[in-house]
Design a protein around this motif. Structure first.
Motif, PDB file in Angstrom:
ATOM      1  N   GLY A   1     -35.358  85.965 -57.585  1.00  0.00           N
ATOM      2  CA  GLY A   1     -36.167  85.053 -57.786  1.00  0.00           C
ATOM      3  C   GLY A   1     -36.812  84.871 -59.093  1.00  0.00           C
ATOM      4  O   GLY A   1     -37.893  84.537 -59.373  1.00  0.00           O
ATOM      5  N   ILE A   2     -36.073  85.373 -59.917  1.00  0.00           N
ATOM      6  CA  ILE A   2     -36.482  85.545 -61.334  1.00  0.00           C
ATOM      7  C   ILE A   2     -35.858  84.529 -62.253  1.00  0.00           C
ATOM      8  O   ILE A   2     -34.654  84.138 -62.189  1.00  0.00           O
ATOM      9  N   SER A   3     -36.472  83.663 -63.121  1.00  0.00           N
ATOM     10  CA  SER A   3     -35.753  82.621 -63.790  1.00  0.00           C
ATOM     11  C   SER A   3     -34.807  82.921 -64.731  1.00  0.00           C
ATOM     12  O   SER A   3     -35.031  83.958 -65.472  1.00  0.00           O
TER      13      SER A   3
ATOM     14  N   SER B   1     -26.248  89.528 -65.176  1.00  0.00           N
ATOM     15  CA  SER B   1     -27.564  89.919 -65.228  1.00  0.00           C
ATOM     16  C   SER B   1     -28.447  88.488 -64.609  1.00  0.00           C
ATOM     17  O   SER B   1     -29.477  88.717 -63.841  1.00  0.00           O
ATOM     18  N   ASP B   2     -27.933  87.297 -65.102  1.00  0.00           N
ATOM     19  CA  ASP B   2     -28.486  85.952 -64.525  1.00  0.00           C
ATOM     20  C   ASP B   2     -28.492  85.876 -63.026  1.00  0.00           C
ATOM     21  O   ASP B   2     -29.180  85.498 -62.330  1.00  0.00           O
TER      22      ASP B   2
END
Length: 275
Positions: free
Chosen positions: A115-117, A107-108
């Motif tokens: 582009g999601i932290s 998921s990470d």
């Protein structure tokens, strides 16, 4: 008789390891030549070293294996079966943890590619201010190391449930863990296990009412540190301070689910407004 080299080759255990096993009393050579110190093992000892290797493959420590080898023959198989089942449960728990970790890692990776932290999940942890009611709790308090947490919980809660059944007490809610240590210590932390009950008897006390910052988390217990961090940040930003030990309520029975992500836990931080 087999020389230490021959014995080593057959069982695929280095001669250095065999000498160490001799030193700690795990398996001794059947014979040592007094003139040259050469070590020899009997054919019968192959079964013993294979048994040791088998237990090692199941992640038993050398100390645990040594204890097993010293058990008396009476009820040996029964005791071994119990030990193997306990180890099996521990390995299953680790396997579920690894499966969740792999899912989380995937998921990470996907989030980063979008582009999601990686830490954006913290924003999904909600905090609310609640007034709790007093609870009468049946409790036991232990110094518990980090290694004991997962399986220690079941042990101590089981004893409390047994007391409730034996004394015919009235259970009023789900299990609670209260953390009294001021700092984390891997060697041991002051941990209280409790069950809310109706009757005031020996071994009960009141968990006082009060203002609490509360979060509800759905996921494995290993991720509760994120909830603690979020609650601590919220308390600081909103002008509150901790006034008592934090505690957790386990809404979901971990024995009733095989998926860590289905576990539901409520975390409470007793607080007051900073003066």
């Amino acid at each position: 008789m087999l020389s230490i080299g021959e014995f080593s080759k057959i069982c695929e255990v280095s001669t250095k390891t065999l000498r160490y096993y001799d030193e700690i009393g795990l398996i001794h050579p059947d014979e040592i030549n007094p003139e040259n110190g050469y070590r020899y093992y009997s054919i019968k000892q192959l079964t013993k070293i294979l048994f040791i290797n088998r237990l090692k493959s199941y992640h038993f420590s050398l100390e645990e294996i040594k204890d097993i080898l010293e058990w008396e023959q009476d009820h040996f198989e029964e005791k071994l079966s119990t030990a193997l089942n306990l180890k099996k449960r521990k390995l299953q728990e680790k396997l579920r943890t690894y499966e969740y970790t792999l899912k989380q890692l995937n998921s990470d990776v996907l989030n980063l590619e979008k582009g999601i932290s990686m830490m954006s999940y913290l924003n999904k942890i909600e905090v609310q201010l609640v007034e709790t009611k007093p609870m009468n709790i049946l409790y036991t308090r232990q110094m518990l190391s980090s290694d004991d947490y997962t399986f220690g919980y079941g042990k101590y809660f089981s004893k409390l449930y047994e007391t409730i059944a034996t004394e015919k007490l009235t259970l009023l809610g789900t299990p609670i863990t209260i953390y009294h240590s001021e700092e984390y210590n891997p060697a041991g932390n002051d941990t209280e296990f409790a069950l809310p009950i109706e009757e005031i008897v020996n071994g009960t006390r009141e968990l006082r009412e009060g203002l609490c910052a509360k979060s509800v988390y759905k996921g494995p217990y290993s991720e509760l540190t994120s909830v603690y961090a979020k609650l601590t940040e919220w308390i600081e930003n909103e002008g509150y301070e901790m006034v008592n030990s934090p505690y957790e309520k386990y809404i979901t029975d971990p024995t009733q689910t095989t998926h860590p992500e289905d576990l539901v836990t409520e975390v409470y931080f007793p607080v007051k407004k900073r003066s």
